[in-house]
Design a protein around this motif. Structure first.
Motif, PDB file in Angstrom:
ATOM      1  N   MET A 652     -80.267  28.422  10.116  1.00  0.00           N
ATOM      2  CA  MET A 652     -81.520  28.959  10.006  1.00  0.00           C
ATOM      3  C   MET A 652     -82.490  27.666   9.770  1.00  0.00           C
ATOM      4  O   MET A 652     -82.221  26.785   9.019  1.00  0.00           O
ATOM      5  CB  MET A 652     -82.008  29.713   8.652  1.00  0.00           C
ATOM      6  CG  MET A 652     -81.001  30.785   8.667  1.00  0.00           C
ATOM      7  SD  MET A 652     -81.564  32.261   9.587  1.00  0.00           S
ATOM      8  CE  MET A 652     -80.574  33.537   9.138  1.00  0.00           C
ATOM      9  N   LEU A 690     -88.486  31.809  17.051  1.00  0.00           N
ATOM     10  CA  LEU A 690     -88.201  32.882  16.878  1.00  0.00           C
ATOM     11  C   LEU A 690     -88.347  33.777  18.461  1.00  0.00           C
ATOM     12  O   LEU A 690     -87.673  34.783  18.632  1.00  0.00           O
ATOM     13  CB  LEU A 690     -89.231  33.516  16.017  1.00  0.00           C
ATOM     14  CG  LEU A 690     -89.109  33.304  14.509  1.00  0.00           C
ATOM     15  CD1 LEU A 690     -90.286  33.687  13.737  1.00  0.00           C
ATOM     16  CD2 LEU A 690     -88.061  33.830  13.969  1.00  0.00           C
ATOM     17  N   LEU A 710     -89.196  38.983  17.631  1.00  0.00           N
ATOM     18  CA  LEU A 710     -89.385  38.518  16.288  1.00  0.00           C
ATOM     19  C   LEU A 710     -90.702  37.514  16.329  1.00  0.00           C
ATOM     20  O   LEU A 710     -90.745  36.328  16.990  1.00  0.00           O
ATOM     21  CB  LEU A 710     -88.292  37.441  15.737  1.00  0.00           C
ATOM     22  CG  LEU A 710     -86.865  38.265  15.666  1.00  0.00           C
ATOM     23  CD1 LEU A 710     -85.816  37.507  15.257  1.00  0.00           C
ATOM     24  CD2 LEU A 710     -87.036  39.578  14.780  1.00  0.00           C
ATOM     25  N   PRO A 715     -94.150  34.677   5.471  1.00  0.00           N
ATOM     26  CA  PRO A 715     -92.889  34.082   4.642  1.00  0.00           C
ATOM     27  C   PRO A 715     -92.099  33.014   5.345  1.00  0.00           C
ATOM     28  O   PRO A 715     -91.601  32.305   4.470  1.00  0.00           O
ATOM     29  CB  PRO A 715     -92.141  35.279   4.342  1.00  0.00           C
ATOM     30  CG  PRO A 715     -92.955  36.434   4.432  1.00  0.00           C
ATOM     31  CD  PRO A 715     -93.973  36.167   5.692  1.00  0.00           C
ATOM     32  N   GLU A 716     -92.041  32.939   6.653  1.00  0.00           N
ATOM     33  CA  GLU A 716     -91.407  32.155   7.437  1.00  0.00           C
ATOM     34  C   GLU A 716     -92.064  30.692   7.678  1.00  0.00           C
ATOM     35  O   GLU A 716     -91.643  29.940   8.118  1.00  0.00           O
ATOM     36  CB  GLU A 716     -90.955  32.589   8.829  1.00  0.00           C
ATOM     37  CG  GLU A 716     -89.813  33.568   8.449  1.00  0.00           C
ATOM     38  CD  GLU A 716     -90.228  34.966   8.063  1.00  0.00           C
ATOM     39  OE1 GLU A 716     -91.134  35.546   8.601  1.00  0.00           O
ATOM     40  OE2 GLU A 716     -89.799  35.312   7.027  1.00  0.00           O
TER      41      GLU A 716
ATOM     42  N   SER B 187     -81.235  37.165   7.244  1.00  0.00           N
ATOM     43  CA  SER B 187     -82.001  37.877   8.365  1.00  0.00           C
ATOM     44  C   SER B 187     -82.699  36.693   8.913  1.00  0.00           C
ATOM     45  O   SER B 187     -83.079  35.771   8.443  1.00  0.00           O
ATOM     46  CB  SER B 187     -82.730  39.275   7.783  1.00  0.00           C
ATOM     47  OG  SER B 187     -83.641  38.550   6.677  1.00  0.00           O
ATOM     48  N   ARG B 188     -83.264  37.044  10.030  1.00  0.00           N
ATOM     49  CA  ARG B 188     -84.052  35.977  10.696  1.00  0.00           C
ATOM     50  C   ARG B 188     -85.256  35.965   9.998  1.00  0.00           C
ATOM     51  O   ARG B 188     -85.838  34.616  10.083  1.00  0.00           O
ATOM     52  CB  ARG B 188     -84.221  36.388  12.124  1.00  0.00           C
ATOM     53  CG  ARG B 188     -83.089  36.373  13.001  1.00  0.00           C
ATOM     54  CD  ARG B 188     -82.538  34.909  13.543  1.00  0.00           C
ATOM     55  NE  ARG B 188     -83.583  34.102  14.074  1.00  0.00           N
ATOM     56  CZ  ARG B 188     -83.829  34.304  15.723  1.00  0.00           C
ATOM     57  NH1 ARG B 188     -83.111  34.835  16.126  1.00  0.00           N
ATOM     58  NH2 ARG B 188     -84.488  33.456  16.053  1.00  0.00           N
ATOM     59  N   ARG B 189     -85.863  36.886   9.707  1.00  0.00           N
ATOM     60  CA  ARG B 189     -87.309  36.698   8.943  1.00  0.00           C
ATOM     61  C   ARG B 189     -87.009  37.674   7.699  1.00  0.00           C
ATOM     62  O   ARG B 189     -86.181  38.603   7.445  1.00  0.00           O
ATOM     63  CB  ARG B 189     -88.431  37.326   9.776  1.00  0.00           C
ATOM     64  CG  ARG B 189     -88.656  36.855  11.016  1.00  0.00           C
ATOM     65  CD  ARG B 189     -89.708  37.683  11.980  1.00  0.00           C
ATOM     66  NE  ARG B 189     -89.100  38.993  11.784  1.00  0.00           N
ATOM     67  CZ  ARG B 189     -90.238  39.799  12.520  1.00  0.00           C
ATOM     68  NH1 ARG B 189     -91.056  39.410  12.966  1.00  0.00           N
ATOM     69  NH2 ARG B 189     -89.559  40.959  12.734  1.00  0.00           N
ATOM     70  N   ASN B 190     -87.918  37.270   6.741  1.00  0.00           N
ATOM     71  CA  ASN B 190     -88.085  37.840   5.552  1.00  0.00           C
ATOM     72  C   ASN B 190     -88.147  39.566   5.647  1.00  0.00           C
ATOM     73  O   ASN B 190     -89.122  39.829   6.338  1.00  0.00           O
ATOM     74  CB  ASN B 190     -89.294  37.388   4.588  1.00  0.00           C
ATOM     75  CG  ASN B 190     -89.151  37.642   3.375  1.00  0.00           C
ATOM     76  OD1 ASN B 190     -89.435  38.982   2.771  1.00  0.00           O
ATOM     77  ND2 ASN B 190     -89.101  36.831   2.409  1.00  0.00           N
TER      78      ASN B 190
END
Lengths: 784, 290
Positions: A652, A690, A710, A715-716, B187-190
């Motif tokens: 990640m 993403l 995505l 948050p990211e 997971s890819r995103r929260n």
């Protein structure tokens, strides 16, 4: 910022977008909120195959469902709607297949509309759509770009090739440059297909009045005037009886910029049925029915001298565009942006660039925010990093060494583009004043010594904004590069503005209001604005190519100065004063000493109700101006910096810091400019980490939902720090605004990809593909 | 899209709900928080003839300790699991997992029972109940029965509940001083569904762990217990070598493939999750649950 002292407040003030309060209070009026008496609802039957012959359509069961008014196929629509070709006069070799609103005989992407069901409610229409039985014979599908270019299956046999357009440009002695280079770095880059995802999906209500042959379309669109023209031409209606109204529009990003078959089919249905017909795209169908963009494979290389001077670039871009050339702008623009923007921030001598656009059986592609500029930027910046590392040079030093400097201006790039104004020296100085680059690099290097994967990426970018008519107009494409503004003085001294700019949430309306308030000399709250209605405003371009503030703002300024002049003439007459000795400040006519002499309300009242006090003057109380740049574009430029850390266990990528330095001439509203850039950056980050529309080899979309496609969410992300560099005004008599809409997107994915590769370099691996998914990162690292 | 026509009935009592779902005249689905069911209906992926709304059944909202077990009514919302101090005290694994369940708006509506009954293999609470050795209470017109979590999740979106049964409540043992828990999710995103994750529970006994239950999720059709790995972790003091040995047992498990995350990647993430969880069970003070 030009920080010209001549430009009064509220230009330069951080004013919140005027629409926000209303929208946040649920008072928005989107096209889906509009109810018209007798309105019907449409829904589309879409082809489930990527490529198929349509053998038969059985509509009996659907038509017999109570509430169904019509089930229309391509043959029905063709009675009132002509097909079209996405041609472009500047590219005569462009293969533009004939496209129909609904597929006729053959469907060429999974999601192509085949039939339109019209019923008294959307639910009934959807029930009926499920009953339409279409018999297909699946045909071989062409999915990936290379097999589209090289394979034997031809999507449009009449062309004998899947190549839509092959363009090239060469300048300087490329071969000599590479032969003599101290360092050559080469890479093949892959860019994932993605799409803009506006909060409000596409939609429209078409209302045809057969008694006057008048079509009114309430349309969630960026370019209502363009659509007025397209609808008039293709539906054979007099253009002045076509009115397109874009009410509140919840995001566009280029997705709402072209003609769609489904949308014009809704207009055709209204003409055939004589009733208003509404259609609003469902979020799921949007993934296959909206335009996509940026599916590219680019082979690139760069040549550096021993000192780190850039000698040459060579790029070969393969761009897969779906099955048709988009209309009305054609599909020439994206590859062209790669051709013309390669190496844009830098001085170099030689270029060989080739761009090939190919047809394939995937969704239509079009102009998503930034068009090809993010591709060119990423290729340029990644190649520079790679070459610098190979040569043992500091990648940032290489950029600083090669950037176009003010002494080089006007810079005639090997791409053939002339840049009158770029401000990289100012941008670098601003960046270095704000960011301790040496410290940041040391921090990343120290982390890597401890086994962490931490990297710094830096991308210089140029954004071409505010285009003149040299591309579309000269190419015979009916797209306006101008905008207009009409201002009326109301009896209470307030100003009403009718502008051809359009608004999808950017805040351009607020910027234009600020310009008008400053130009006339009235409080911001005394100006009201109406946009997005082709019946009320000048035939303008609307939203595309980062243009509304630069062009529509200039028109507003000129109209405002003209109205101010007339107000002063009237005031001078009434006050028996010299108009040149008067000024308007905050809605009040003042004399040279600043003393209030009369309010604009008094001027308005006299002008409208007591014009006999102004014998011989015949007050107009209205002023209009339109404006279009006579240059190919105005450049904004900047630097984006990303710091990332990769979790070596999960792959990640975490963003730790993101900085944008930007120069865009006069900043009318720093708050809204910053938010435009941040929003663009977020879409670039999404592209880098993403977003990717995944198709299988049969041309089926595998992740067409919000759960699987995505989008970046808060948050990211990390904070996006914004800095404005200030360069000298570009001269001329205009406000000196450059657009900002695509700036963030243009450089962000390059910065992130550079940072990821900086982190990975410690392990001797690299990634030349976006998005940098954790799976790809771990694969590159050899972990999986 | 718009959902197809569906009859809506609001149940006034549990008995009323049970009678409605037992009726044979129409295909029936139970509507609780609706966070999975309503999108399925809207996308026309499911088209039941009747919805039985159980949201007014107050007795399904209980959350209390009874005889050493925390009883969680089927209608307890995710938000309450995440924030109620009782849950944090007696079932900290659930409290730790809850923030991973989608987003606040969904957690406000989504229900604990609904998540279990829906049995999405990538969701968090089914794995937690498996790790916690939960008991599910199912009710029908013909009576009540209890099913252990081990036997409840039968397949992809499939549970042991019969069509005429309603999940009433779930109970898990109250945590003790010696209880150890870990929750790791990738997971890819929260808030996204897990690519792979693990809910883990154990009891500390000196430098050893007993009663180790490692429930992996996101990798197969159901949450699965990594029993072999658990046995290894119980076999001696948890050292890096022992963890490595436990992780190696995942080489043989079945892992699904998907367009957005391949089989190799998911298996790798499951390994990493297990490693992190095992170390967290052994050294809870060093545990970091991201």
């Amino acid at each position: 910022m030009t920080s010209s002292p001549a430009l009064p407040a509220p230009i330069g003030e951080r004013v919140p977008h005027r629409r926000t309060r209303r929208l946040a209070h649920g008072r928005g009026r989107y096209v889906g909120d509009i109810k018209i008496p007798g309105m019907l609802h449409g829904t589309f039957v879409r082809c489930p195959h990527a490529h198929a012959r349509i053998d038969a359509i059985d509509m009996k069961a659907a038509k017999s469902l109570p509430g169904v008014v019509a089930v229309l196929t391509s043959a029905d629509i063709a009675k009132v709607c002509k097909p079209w070709r996405g041609v472009h006069g500047l590219f005569p070799s462009l293969n533009a297949p004939l496209q129909h609103a609904l597929a006729i005989d053959t469907a060429r992407w999974s999601g192509e509309p085949v039939a339109l069901v019209v019923a008294t409610s959307r639910s009934i229409a959807e029930d009926a759509a499920g009953l339409v039985d279409v018999e297909y014979t699946p045909l071989p599908a062409v999915a990936d770009p290379e097999s589209a270019r090289d394979g034997t299956t031809k999507i449009h046999p009449e062309f004998g090739t899947n190549v839509c357009l092959a363009a090239s440009h060469e300048s300087g002695d490329v071969d000599a440059a590479f032969t003599g280079a101290a360092t050559v770095a080469a890479e093949t880059f892959r860019f994932g297909r993605h799409t803009g995802v506006p909060l409000e999906p596409r939609g429209l209500i078409a209302e045809f009045d057969p008694t006057e042959r008048r079509l009114t379309v309430h349309h969630s669109h960026q370019c209502p005037h363009q659509m007025q023209n397209d609808f008039a031409v293709l539906l054979d209606l007099p253009e002045h009886r076509v009115r397109v109204i874009a009410p509140d529009v919840g995001g566009g990003f280029g997705i709402k910029q072209q003609l769609y078959g489904d949308e014009i089919a809704v207009c055709a249905a209204s003409m055939l049925l004589g009733r208003p017909v509404a259609w609003f795209a469902d979020r799921l169908e949007s993934f296959t029915a909206d335009i996509h963009a940026r599916e590219h494979v680019v082979q690139g290389r760069v040549a550096l001298s021993a000192h780190g001077d850039i000698l040459a670039f060579e790029v070969d871009d393969l761009h897969a565009i779906g099955p048709y050339s988009q209309f009305p702008r054609s599909s020439a623009g994206e590859g062209r942006a790669v051709l013309t923007q390669t190496g844009a921030p830098y001085r170099f001598d030689a270029l060989r660039a080739r761009a090939t656009a190919v047809f394939q059986n995937k969704g239509m592609s079009g102009h998503y925010r930034g068009v090809g500029q993010p591709i060119a930027c990423a290729v340029t910046e990644l190649l520079l990093d790679k070459a610098a590392r190979k040569a043992g040079l500091d990648p940032i030093d290489v950029r600083r060494r090669n950037m176009v400097r003010s002494a080089d201006l006007p810079w005639r790039a090997p791409t053939g583009v002339v840049y009158p104004r770029l401000a990289f020296e100012e941008c670098f100085a601003t960046l270095e004043a704000h960011v301790d680059l040496v410290g940041l690099r040391r921090d990343c290097a120290d982390a890597r010594k401890n086994g962490r994967l931490r990297g710094l990426g830096l991308a210089c970018f140029v954004e071409q904004t505010s285009r003149g008519s040299g591309f579309y107009g000269a190419g015979g494409v009916a797209v306006s590069s101008r905008d207009g503004c009409t201002l009326r003085l109301e009896p209470n001294g307030a100003v009403r503005c009718l502008s051809s700019i359009t608004e999808q949430g950017q805040g351009t309306e607020t910027g234009v209001l600020q310009v008008i308030a400053a130009a006339v000399g009235v409080p911001l709250d005394s100006v009201d604005i109406l946009t997005g209605d082709t019946a009320t405003s000048f035939h303008g371009g609307g939203t595309w190519g980062s243009r509304c503030m630069a062009i529509g703002g200039e028109a507003a300024w000129r109209a405002g100065r003209a109205l101010r002049a007339e107000i002063l003439t009237i005031a001078a007459h009434l006050l028996q004063a010299d108009s040149t000795a008067l000024d308007i400040r905050y809605g009040v006519v003042v004399d040279a000493g600043g003393a209030a002499r009369m309010t604009l309300a008094e001027v308005g009242a006299v002008g409208h109700f007591r014009p006999h006090d102004l014998p011989g003057l015949n007050p107009q109380l209205v002023a209009s101006a339109s404006y279009g740049p006579d240059t190919p574009f105005r450049a904004g430029c900047g630097i984006q910096l990303a710091v990332v850390e990769i979790d070596p266990d999960s792959g990640m990528v975490r963003l730790d810091r993101f900085v944008v330095v930007h120069e865009c001439g006069l900043v009318v509203n720093p708050l809204l400019v910053d938010e435009q850039i941040r929003g663009g950056v977020v879409q670039g980050i999404g592209a880098a980490l993403l977003e990717e529309l995944l198709y299988d080899s049969d041309g089926q979309l595998l992740n067409g939902s919000m759960a699987d496609y995505l989008l970046p969410m808060a948050p990211e992300l990390c904070d996006i720090e914004l800095l404005h560099a200030h360069a000298a005004a570009q001269g001329g008599d205009d406000l000196g605004i450059a657009g900002v809409g695509e700036a963030g997107t243009t450089g962000a994915s390059a910065a992130v990809l550079c940072a990821v590769n900086d982190a990975l370099f410690a392990r001797g691996v690299s990634i030349a593909q976006i998005p940098c998914t954790p799976e790809r990162v771990l694969t590159a690292l050899g972990v999986i | 899209m718009k959902l197809a026509d569906v009859e809506y009935v609001r149940a006034d009592t549990v008995e009323h709900a049970l009678a409605l779902i037992a009726a044979q005249d129409a295909e029936t689905r139970v509507l609780a928080g609706g966070q999975s069911l309503m999108p399925l209906l809207a996308m026309r992926l499911a088209a039941p003839a009747r919805l039985v709304d159980i949201n007014r059944l107050a007795e399904l909202e209980r959350l209390e300790v009874v005889d050493g077990r925390l009883v969680i009514g089927a209608l307890v919302r995710h938000h309450r699991i995440a924030t109620d101090p009782l849950v944090a005290r007696v079932a900290p694994l659930l409290a730790r997992a809850a923030p991973h369940v989608a987003h606040p708006a969904i957690r406000n509506r989504g229900t604990f029972g609904g998540s279990l009954a829906h049995a999405d293999p990538a969701s968090e609470f089914p794995a937690c109940t498996l790790a916690l050795n939960a008991e599910m209470t199912l009710a029908s017109m013909s009576g009540r029965r209890t099913v252990r979590a081990d036997a409840f999740f039968e397949g992809l979106y499939q549970t042991a509940a019969r069509p005429d049964e309603l999940l009433l409540e779930v109970s898990v043992p109250v945590a003790t001083e010696a209880s150890r828990f870990a929750f790791v999710e990738f997971s890819r995103r929260n808030g996204d569904y897990a690519l792979a994750g693990i809910a883990a529970a154990a009891t500390a006994d000196g430098d050893r762990l007993t009663g180790v239950r490692l429930a992996l999720f996101g990798i197969g059709d159901t949450p699965v217990l990594a029993s072999e790995a658990a046995a290894i972790l119980e076999s001696g003091p948890v050292t890096d070598a022992l963890v490595k040995q436990a992780v190696a047992t995942l080489d043989g498990i079945e892992v699904r493939d998907s367009a957005t995350a391949g089989e190799r990647y998911r298996r790798h993430l499951a390994r990493v999750a297990l490693k992190r969880a095992a170390l967290a069970l052994a050294r809870p003070e060093a545990a970091s649950c991201r």
